[in-house]
Scaffold this motif. Structure first.
Motif: not given
Lengths: 316, 564, 339
Positions: A170-171, A173, A175-176, A261-262, A264, A266, A270
């Motif tokens: 869904t996002k 970002a 991270d992984d 922004v929606f 997330q 980077r 944003r």
């Protein structure tokens, strides 16, 4: 051509000077300093700080000097290639800028990679046979997709692809670590709007060309249809769309703010949004200048392309 | 600890007579330095299983597995100087690395951490703290009393600007010089002999005023103990006594903590607190509203806070664990007493009378949380005195307004910033609907959060959220005492100040409770604040996480958390 | 009326009366709506009565538009969509729907009955009826969007006329200032303006003007440059008319065609901009209902498939309005090209 470029360059530098001075003046107000203080120290923290400590904090942040001094110091800094320090994230602005720009560049690369061939093809197909069933479908879809605001598209795509079918996260970002699947949703959101827009413009241009005298003459002369299209019509029909593609660089930079922004992601948009919310002046300055640079560059490239493609406009 | 405190026999007697409940006895006994286990034993109950006698951590399932990475969704902040941290999240990121002198558990009971016992004098002005032995820093040094004293002296230095000076204990270690600064505020400096080091493991605090809450104050989020070699920012050289160290920090993105296995000079690092299970702890930046979504999509295993709006949503996530705990967090709709029309106590009483606190709580929190009665002391506080609950009285409110000269009705505006979530706005709107019946037209002005902080203590009628504090007297001292730094209402009543000081100097719980009755009654009569509820705090974790519990002050305590 | 209608001499005849009718009707719809949305606190309980004349005005305008534009199906669809939302905007205080700000029962799916109330489109996270919020939300979007576009047009057209007609260093100055604003990506400009001035409806008007006016200025300037050499302008100059009069009375009505088409398109862009800005928190503020706000509040909550209706409803609403504007623009353009 060369003269045009030089004029553009001078204009760009002038505009950047004016804009940066304006920004500095605006962000010099007491209201902004308090806003940064609240964001960093917390509301209660600021309220309980004594006057001396507040001024000491301002000094440490370099916010206590008058506008001109800071502006000149900043220009000097810029001359040495140092963009300053981000108050919020505690890193050099150049690092932040580099990372976020490269992320947005990746997104933009894929957007253009898919958008250009798809929209030009669809636009040409639609414009070739005005009024046909294909044309109607493509036109309707094009108008439809440009009528949905990108947050709505983003929301609907999230519901269908991420929540309903579960194909993508869904996002975005990441991270992984970097994964293309996380890029899919922002990519699709941008593509849906941009392809629709470019298809409309291409189709409009194509229909105009197809209705012109020399095309009709070529058809009457008995030239095979596809040769007519490929040799004569395309070159002229694509003038406007190609120049628009360069202008889309500027447009993407603008659209990317909401999409990033929606989801997330980077990226540059944003970064700018977060900096505006926090009051991170150095980041905002650097970001705005980059944005202005890209905008003017895209306009310049567009003019150059127009001059190159359009046989009627050869002289600068 | 074998030294019997002079007040202990009195406490035992009260327990036997039934004047004091078991729970209050345990709390009070631990306050004066008795171990939790002994206190429980004397109270005749079994202690909640603690890992060891003086360890503050909960017991862990014997089948707990070692290893794993816990991912937490929380806003990731800077880690600059622990004494000047401004967000709770910063201390959460630092808690696995640095530690406190004492620790407050999720049940609001204070337990020994880096100090293993403490003893106050009878007048509560001299406190002796014994530093735990066998605690090692990451560089191999052993924790000594000198380190602890260095930290406390640092906090009491006004030049540092630490918010710890707002806590009674550290404020009592300073004195006023008599001078004034540019803003007109009195200047402070640290007491000369406030912190004494008696030997390698004993510190004595000589306070300027009797202070009840030394142990609680040492568990506040900014009182992390750093090594004397500390130079800001912490993120460049993280060194502490905790079981983890900082591997990577990117503000606004992530914070990676790794377990420490060896000290910096190569020897093995054994954590004083026993077994630690997680290999790594990752904090990923998610804003409040997106944290639940992140857990639902599997990006994180636990989140910082689950708010009431998202409770139903969280309940639909398969396998998620939702736990709640009572807290003393609340929303104070406070009125400034030196501004019209609130300078007339009848107007304030009318507003309070026209509101129905229980209904507001039900509307916003449903079955969770508990009702409050406007005097800012919670049932989980030991010195809570239950005054008769007020009843909604619209006719009375109208009568009061009429007497004050507002027969035709009154127009008011309340400012709210939604810093903790849109439920704050919901509270104000519920209030608006209720006071309408009494003829008061309340307009709810919602300000963006940053704007709100610029005006929060200047608006005549505003809604401020107050964080949890372990003792009832703490919030009162910071909010309603004359001249207190966070006295937004400008309330000043010498009788109240005196009564509060008397309560704060009383260790004996039953006596303190009686004194609090007077304090609470004065506040209730002054009707300066409308405070309708005590907020519940929820935690949300995935099914793989064990031992992750909500804390009333939203402190994430991860030492004994493990994952399947 | 195409731009090829004979200019100059015929200006006292039918074309002007038709314009007058349009203008009166639009004013009848527009002014009460603006007063209602922007100044409601000042009006007190009399506010809903202000909208009474607007309802019939919308219907009459719609019928007139349908009759004139009956050749283009696309334009008809567009006008119907826009007309529908305009009608909703002026009649919503009279509709039998729930209070849009009152929390009732949270997270009710569409078409269910809870506690004796029917939630046609369900309720949102805080328990407010979604149908009601959607219908009330169009007022703010329409008012701020159309006002912002109108102001941008006024400013842009004004500068464009000045630059195109007067030429010389006026032109240089106007172009340079315009170029400064055009050098920003649109969103960046919005963020900067709204960040400095604070989020509110009036500041949105300013932001939209800053971003749209330069483009309009360029269009009008181009048209003015083109028309400057035409006969009727030269005739007026010979007559000795004041430049301002020439610009407003002779020039403007005859560049009207493309401008109207662009206006419809721009209304669409502005609506997108307002919705997006509200989503980012820079636009209209809570608590009053607004489609961008509905999407913003639903985004973190709609993490499960069954709650997605909270996102879909406002998305469809705003898309249908913008679709209406775009179809109208396309239809008008189609019709003018057929002339």
């Amino acid at each position: 051509m060369g003269q045009l470029l030089i004029r553009r360059l001078i204009q760009m530098l002038l505009i950047m000077l004016v804009v940066s001075a304006l920004l500095f003046a605006i962000f010099d107000s007491d209201q902004f300093r308090r806003k940064v203080a609240v964001a960093e120290l917390g509301g209660l923290g600021l309220a309980t700080l004594s006057a001396d400590d507040y001024h000491a904090w301002l000094d440490r942040r370099g916010l206590n000097q008058p506008f001109f001094v800071r502006y000149v110091a900043w220009l000097d800094q810029l001359g040495h290639g140092d963009f300053g320090q981000s108050i919020e994230k505690d890193v050099a602005v150049s690092t932040l800028l580099g990372e976020s720009l490269s992320n947005t560049a990746v997104l933009a690369f894929f957007v253009f990679l898919i958008m250009v061939p798809v929209s030009l093809t669809l636009g040409v197909l639609a414009g070739m046979q005005e009024g046909s069933a294909l044309d109607r479908i493509i036109s309707f879809l094009a108008v439809f997709t440009t009528s949905i605001p990108q947050i709505a598209t983003a929301a609907l795509l999230t519901v269908i692809l991420a929540l309903g079918l579960g194909w993508v996260p869904t996002k975005s970002a990441m991270d992984d670590g970097w994964s293309f699947r996380a890029l899919v949703l922002p990519l699709l959101t941008l593509l849906i709007y941009d392809i629709g827009y470019l298809v409309r413009m291409t189709r409009a241009s194509m229909t105009e060309v197809m209705a012109s005298h020399y095309i009709r003459t070529a058809v009457l002369k008995g030239l095979p249809y596809h040769r007519v299209i490929l040799r004569h019509a395309l070159r002229n029909a694509l003038i406007v769309p190609v120049t628009l593609i360069f202008l889309e660089l500027n447009g993407v930079l603008s659209q990317v703010v909401v999409v990033e922004v929606f989801f997330q992601y980077r990226g540059f948009g944003r970064m700018l949004f977060d900096a505006a919310n926090f009051g991170d002046i150095q980041v905002l300055q650097a970001g705005t200048l980059v944005a202005v640079c890209v905008a003017v560059a895209s306009q310049g490239l567009s003019d150059v392309a127009y001059g190159l493609i359009n046989p009627r406009v050869r002289v600068a | 600890m074998s030294i019997a405190h002079p007040l202990l026999p009195g406490l035992c007697e009260q327990l036997e007579r039934g004047v004091m409940s078991r729970r209050e006895f345990i709390r009070c006994a631990t306050l004066i330095g008795m171990t939790a286990r002994t206190a429980h034993a004397m109270a005749g109950s079994t202690a909640p299983a603690m890992a060891a006698e003086t360890l503050p951590f909960p017991a862990v399932d014997p089948g707990a597995k070692h290893g794993g990475i816990l991912r937490i969704g929380q806003m990731v902040g800077k880690m600059h100087d622990p004494a000047t941290y401004s967000w709770n999240e910063m201390s959460n990121q630092t808690r696995p690395i640095l530690e406190y002198l004492t620790m407050i558990g999720p049940d609001n009971v204070v337990r020994p951490m880096l100090v293993d016992w403490w003893q106050p004098s009878a007048d509560l002005r001299t406190w002796t703290l014994h530093v735990r032995s066998g605690v090692k820093w990451h560089n191999g040094d052993e924790l000594t009393a000198e380190h602890v004293a260095w930290n406390i002296r640092r906090w009491t230095d006004p030049a540092l600007g630490s918010s710890n000076l707002g806590l009674s204990t550290f404020a009592a270690l300073t004195e006023f010089t008599g001078g004034r600064d540019a803003k007109g505020k009195a200047v402070r400096r640290a007491l000369k002999n406030g912190v004494e080091v008696l030997d390698s493991h004993t510190v004595r605090l000589n306070l300027a005023r009797p202070t009840l809450s030394v142990a609680e104050d040492c568990a506040e989020y900014c009182t992390l103990i750093v090594h004397p070699s500390f130079v800001a920012p912490l993120s460049h050289q993280p060194m502490g006594t905790g079981p983890y160290t900082l591997a990577d920090l990117r503000v606004g993105e992530r914070c990676i903590l790794k377990r420490v296995t060896h000290t910096t000079d190569g020897r093995e690092f054994r954590y004083w607190g026993g077994d630690v299970y997680l290999d790594e702890i990752h904090f990923y930046n998610y804003e409040q509203e997106y944290q639940t979504a992140a857990l639902a999509s599997g990006s994180v295993d636990a989140i910082y806070e689950l708010t009431i709006e998202q409770l139903e949503l969280a309940q639909s996530i398969p396998g998620a664990q939702i736990l709640s705990v009572e807290s003393a967090q609340t929303l104070c709709c406070r009125m400034q007493v030196d501004v019209k029309p609130f300078d007339d106590v009848r107007v304030r009483r009318a507003v309070v009378k026209a509101a129905d606190n229980a209904r507001i709580k039900d509307l916003v929190f449903g079955a969770h949380g508990s009702v409050a009665h406007n005097y800012h002391v919670a049932p989980i506080h030991p010195e809570y005195f239950p005054l008769p609950p007020p009843v909604r009285d619209v006719a009375g409110a109208k009568q009061l307004l009429k007497e004050a000269g507002y027969e035709k009705g009154l127009d008011l505006t309340i400012c709210v910033g939604n810093n903790d979530g849109p439920w704050q706005q919901a509270v104000c709107e519920a209030l608006r609907d209720q006071v309408k019946d009494a003829g008061i037209n309340l307009k709810v002005e919602v300000l963006p959060a940053t704007k709100y902080w610029e005006v929060w203590n200047q608006v005549p009628f505003g809604a401020t959220s107050w964080a949890h504090r372990p003792l009832g007297t703490m919030a009162l001292a910071q909010a309603y005492r004359t001249g207190a730094s966070w006295n937004e209402t400008h309330f000043s009543d010498p009788k109240f100040d005196l009564a509060l000081s008397e309560a704060e100097a009383t260790l004996d719980v039953a006596e303190r409770r009686l004194k609090m009755q007077k304090v609470e009654q004065l506040l209730e009569d002054a009707a300066i604040v409308l405070q309708a509820f005590w907020r519940p705090v929820f935690s949300l974790a995935s099914s793989r996480v064990r031992g992750y519990r909500p804390h009333p002050a939203r402190q994430i305590q991860l030492t004994k958390v493990w994952m399947t | 009326m195409s731009s090829r209608a004979a200019p100059g001499g015929r200006r006292f005849q039918r074309p002007l009366t038709r314009t007058e009718t349009w203008v009166t009707l639009l004013a009848l719809i527009w002014l009460p709506l603006v007063a209602y949305v922007m100044f409601r606190p000042a009006l007190g309980p009399a506010a809903p009565y202000l909208l009474l004349p607007a309802g019939p005005a919308v219907i009459v305008t719609y019928i007139m538009a349908v009759r004139r534009w009956h050749e283009s199906r696309i334009a008809l669809i567009g006008v119907t969509l826009v007309g529908f939302w305009l009608l909703v905007a002026v009649t919503v205080p009279y509709l039998p729907i729930a209070d849009p700000n009152k929390p009732l029962v949270p997270l009710v799916p569409p078409a269910t009955i809870r506690q004796g109330m029917l939630f046609v489109l369900g309720s949102d996270v805080r328990g407010r009826d979604i149908l009601s919020r959607t219908l009330w939300g169009c007022q703010r979007v329409l008012v701020w969007g159309i006002t912002a576009t109108a102001v941008a047009y006024g400013v842009g057209a004004g500068f464009g006329l000045v630059g195109g007609y007067l030429g010389g260093w006026w032109d240089e100055l106007v172009s340079f200032v315009g170029n400064i604003f055009l050098s920003f990506p649109v969103m960046v400009l919005f963020i900067l303006v709204l960040d400095v001035l604070g989020p509110s409806g009036f500041n949105i008007i300013l932001a939209v003007t800053c971003s749209s006016a330069p483009i309009i200025m360029r269009i009008v300037r181009g048209l003015a440059l083109d028309a400057r050499s035409r006969d009727y302008i030269q005739a007026a100059q010979t007559r000795g008319e004041h430049p301002l009069w020439i610009m407003l009375v002779e020039l403007l009505p005859n560049v009207r065609g493309p401008l109207i088409v662009d206006a419809c398109l721009r209304l669409g862009y502005t609506t997108v901009a307002i919705t997006t800005l509200t989503f980012l928190g820079l636009g209209l503020q809570p608590p009053d209902p607004d489609w961008g706000l509905m999407i913003k509040e639903a985004a973190p909550a709609a993490l499960l498939w069954k709650y997605s209706y909270m996102l879909i409803v406002p998305s469809l609403a705003v898309s249908s309005l913008i679709l209406g504007f775009n179809f109208t623009a396309d239809g008008l353009r189609e019709m003018s090209q057929r002339d």
